[in-house]
Scaffold this motif. Structure first.
Motif, PDB file in Angstrom:
ATOM      1  N   MET A   1     -33.982 114.544 -36.455  1.00 16.31           N
ATOM      2  CA  MET A   1     -35.264 113.902 -36.791  1.00 16.31           C
ATOM      3  C   MET A   1     -36.378 114.540 -35.960  1.00 16.31           C
ATOM      4  N   ASP A   2     -37.443 114.996 -36.635  1.00 14.60           N
ATOM      5  CA  ASP A   2     -38.537 115.640 -35.922  1.00 14.60           C
ATOM      6  C   ASP A   2     -39.365 114.604 -35.162  1.00 14.60           C
ATOM      7  N   PRO A   3     -40.160 115.031 -34.173  1.00 13.98           N
ATOM      8  CA  PRO A   3     -40.897 114.073 -33.327  1.00 13.98           C
ATOM      9  C   PRO A   3     -41.826 113.149 -34.106  1.00 13.98           C
ATOM     10  N   VAL A   4     -42.512 113.664 -35.126  1.00 15.70           N
ATOM     11  CA  VAL A   4     -43.438 112.821 -35.893  1.00 15.70           C
ATOM     12  C   VAL A   4     -42.680 111.724 -36.622  1.00 15.70           C
ATOM     13  N   SER A   5     -41.561 112.076 -37.232  1.00 16.75           N
ATOM     14  CA  SER A   5     -40.755 111.069 -37.930  1.00 16.75           C
ATOM     15  C   SER A   5     -40.197 110.039 -36.951  1.00 16.75           C
ATOM     16  N   ALA A   6     -39.789 110.491 -35.766  1.00 14.75           N
ATOM     17  CA  ALA A   6     -39.270 109.558 -34.764  1.00 14.75           C
ATOM     18  C   ALA A   6     -40.358 108.590 -34.301  1.00 14.75           C
ATOM     19  N   ILE A   7     -41.575 109.099 -34.100  1.00 10.51           N
ATOM     20  CA  ILE A   7     -42.681 108.230 -33.696  1.00 10.51           C
ATOM     21  C   ILE A   7     -42.989 107.221 -34.794  1.00 10.51           C
ATOM     22  N   ALA A   8     -43.052 107.692 -36.048  1.00  8.24           N
ATOM     23  CA  ALA A   8     -43.361 106.792 -37.161  1.00  8.24           C
ATOM     24  C   ALA A   8     -42.291 105.719 -37.305  1.00  8.24           C
ATOM     25  N   LEU A   9     -41.026 106.094 -37.172  1.00  6.38           N
ATOM     26  CA  LEU A   9     -39.948 105.109 -37.287  1.00  6.38           C
ATOM     27  C   LEU A   9     -40.001 104.109 -36.146  1.00  6.38           C
ATOM     28  N   THR A  10     -40.281 104.585 -34.938  1.00  6.97           N
ATOM     29  CA  THR A  10     -40.397 103.676 -33.787  1.00  6.97           C
ATOM     30  C   THR A  10     -41.499 102.653 -34.008  1.00  6.97           C
ATOM     31  N   LEU A  11     -42.671 103.138 -34.416  1.00  9.33           N
ATOM     32  CA  LEU A  11     -43.784 102.227 -34.677  1.00  9.33           C
ATOM     33  C   LEU A  11     -43.451 101.290 -35.837  1.00  9.33           C
ATOM     34  N   GLY A  12     -42.805 101.842 -36.868  1.00 10.29           N
ATOM     35  CA  GLY A  12     -42.520 101.050 -38.054  1.00 10.29           C
ATOM     36  C   GLY A  12     -41.557  99.911 -37.795  1.00 10.29           C
ATOM     37  N   VAL A  13     -40.452 100.180 -37.093  1.00  8.49           N
ATOM     38  CA  VAL A  13     -39.474  99.108 -36.876  1.00  8.49           C
ATOM     39  C   VAL A  13     -40.021  98.038 -35.939  1.00  8.49           C
ATOM     40  N   GLY A  14     -40.835  98.439 -34.958  1.00  7.66           N
ATOM     41  CA  GLY A  14     -41.433  97.436 -34.076  1.00  7.66           C
ATOM     42  C   GLY A  14     -42.406  96.545 -34.818  1.00  7.66           C
ATOM     43  N   TRP A  15     -43.303  97.165 -35.568  1.00  9.09           N
ATOM     44  CA  TRP A  15     -44.300  96.416 -36.338  1.00  9.09           C
ATOM     45  C   TRP A  15     -43.647  95.518 -37.379  1.00  9.09           C
ATOM     46  N   ALA A  16     -42.712  96.074 -38.159  1.00  9.25           N
ATOM     47  CA  ALA A  16     -42.078  95.308 -39.230  1.00  9.25           C
ATOM     48  C   ALA A  16     -41.248  94.151 -38.686  1.00  9.25           C
ATOM     49  N   SER A  17     -40.597  94.346 -37.544  1.00  7.19           N
ATOM     50  CA  SER A  17     -39.792  93.269 -36.958  1.00  7.19           C
ATOM     51  C   SER A  17     -40.648  92.092 -36.550  1.00  7.19           C
ATOM     52  N   GLY A  18     -41.869  92.357 -36.109  1.00  5.06           N
ATOM     53  CA  GLY A  18     -42.758  91.273 -35.726  1.00  5.06           C
ATOM     54  C   GLY A  18     -43.218  90.436 -36.899  1.00  5.06           C
ATOM     55  N   ILE A  19     -43.207  91.011 -38.093  1.00  4.18           N
ATOM     56  CA  ILE A  19     -43.626  90.277 -39.294  1.00  4.18           C
ATOM     57  C   ILE A  19     -42.442  89.577 -39.945  1.00  4.18           C
ATOM     58  N   ASN A  20     -41.387  90.328 -40.214  1.00  2.00           N
ATOM     59  CA  ASN A  20     -40.196  89.771 -40.867  1.00  2.00           C
ATOM     60  C   ASN A  20     -39.000  90.615 -40.450  1.00  2.00           C
ATOM     61  N   LEU A  21     -38.299  90.171 -39.412  1.00  4.53           N
ATOM     62  CA  LEU A  21     -37.190  90.936 -38.849  1.00  4.53           C
ATOM     63  C   LEU A  21     -36.096  91.189 -39.872  1.00  4.53           C
ATOM     64  N   TYR A  22     -35.754  90.165 -40.650  1.00  6.64           N
ATOM     65  CA  TYR A  22     -34.633  90.301 -41.579  1.00  6.64           C
ATOM     66  C   TYR A  22     -34.978  91.244 -42.731  1.00  6.64           C
ATOM     67  N   ALA A  23     -36.220  91.225 -43.174  1.00 12.42           N
ATOM     68  CA  ALA A  23     -36.644  92.176 -44.197  1.00 12.42           C
ATOM     69  C   ALA A  23     -36.585  93.598 -43.655  1.00 12.42           C
ATOM     70  N   ALA A  24     -36.984  93.775 -42.399  1.00 14.87           N
ATOM     71  CA  ALA A  24     -36.941  95.104 -41.793  1.00 14.87           C
ATOM     72  C   ALA A  24     -35.509  95.610 -41.676  1.00 14.87           C
ATOM     73  N   MET A  25     -34.595  94.761 -41.219  1.00 19.27           N
ATOM     74  CA  MET A  25     -33.188  95.164 -41.109  1.00 19.27           C
ATOM     75  C   MET A  25     -32.590  95.457 -42.482  1.00 19.27           C
TER      76      MET A  25
END
Length: 219
Positions: A1-25
């Motif tokens: 995974m390239d650095p940009v994709s890793a950053i986007a995924l990190t931000l995405g899972v954190g943000w999405a978990s705060g809204i709806n953890l089960y939907a994110a999982m």
């Protein structure tokens, strides 16, 4: 995974978990299981059929609870202790295989984003619940679900676009949260007066020209 994709995924899972953890999982698990994305090694467990089934079941429960005014705020209060640490763990898992120190930093960023997203959602819902009609609540809930699935898809397929949108989200949260907290403070004070049996404060009379002048001071 390239650095940009890793950053986007990190931000995405954190943000999405705060809204709806089960939907994110559920979204991550389904994308991993169907080959739509290659999950990082520490998140491959999400593609397990058992985990997908459990996430889907809990998402169905939250889907119903999140549409009932009042129940959704209680659900959000309970999940303060679930979404934030889970968001930090998922964010750390998205980058841990790169380097443990990077994974720890990702966990801190993901936990912070989960906190911001959760606080924004919970406070917005509390304000919406002051309206007697349920349609705004349903619209907000459905919009949040769509945002989680679409946001994680964008984080995987279009990482640069997602990063730009996440910067805009952070700016919006910085501007919006203080205003929401002030509104929440007024709501809690009104509830406190109602519980104590006190009268509602009378609205302030509009300022106008003084009709009677003060008598002059006499020596």
């Amino acid at each position: 995974m390239d650095p940009v994709s890793a950053i986007a995924l990190t931000l995405g899972v954190g943000w999405a978990s705060g809204i709806n953890l089960y939907a994110a999982m559920l979204a991550l698990g389904l994308m991993g299981a169907t080959g739509a994305m290659a999950l990082p090694p520490d998140l491959q467990l999400l593609a397990s059929p058992i985990v997908i089934l459990a996430a889907g079941l809990m998402y169905a429960v939250e889907f119903v609870a999140d549409k009932v005014p009042g129940v959704d705020s209680g659900w959000d209060a309970l999940h303060t202790f679930v979404r934030i640490p889970a968001g930090a763990l998922l964010a750390a898992g998205s980058a841990w295989s790169i380097d443990p120190s990077i994974g720890l930093a990702a966990g801190l960023v993901g936990g912070t984003l989960a906190t911001a997203a959760h606080a924004t959602k919970a406070s917005t819902r509390l304000v919406i619940n002051t309206s007697p009609e349920p349609f705004s609540n349903w619209g907000a809930s459905i919009g949040e679900d769509i945002a989680v699935f679409a946001g994680l898809w964008a984080a995987v397929q279009h990482p640069w676009v997602f990063i730009v949108l996440m910067v805009a989200f952070i700016a919006l949260v910085i501007w919006l949260l203080p205003k929401l907290f002030r509104v929440m403070g007024r709501i809690f004070r009104r509830i406190g007066r109602w519980l104590n049996g006190g009268p509602e404060p009378a609205p302030a009379a509009p300022a106008g020209p003084q009709s009677v002048r003060d008598p002059p001071n006499r020596p």
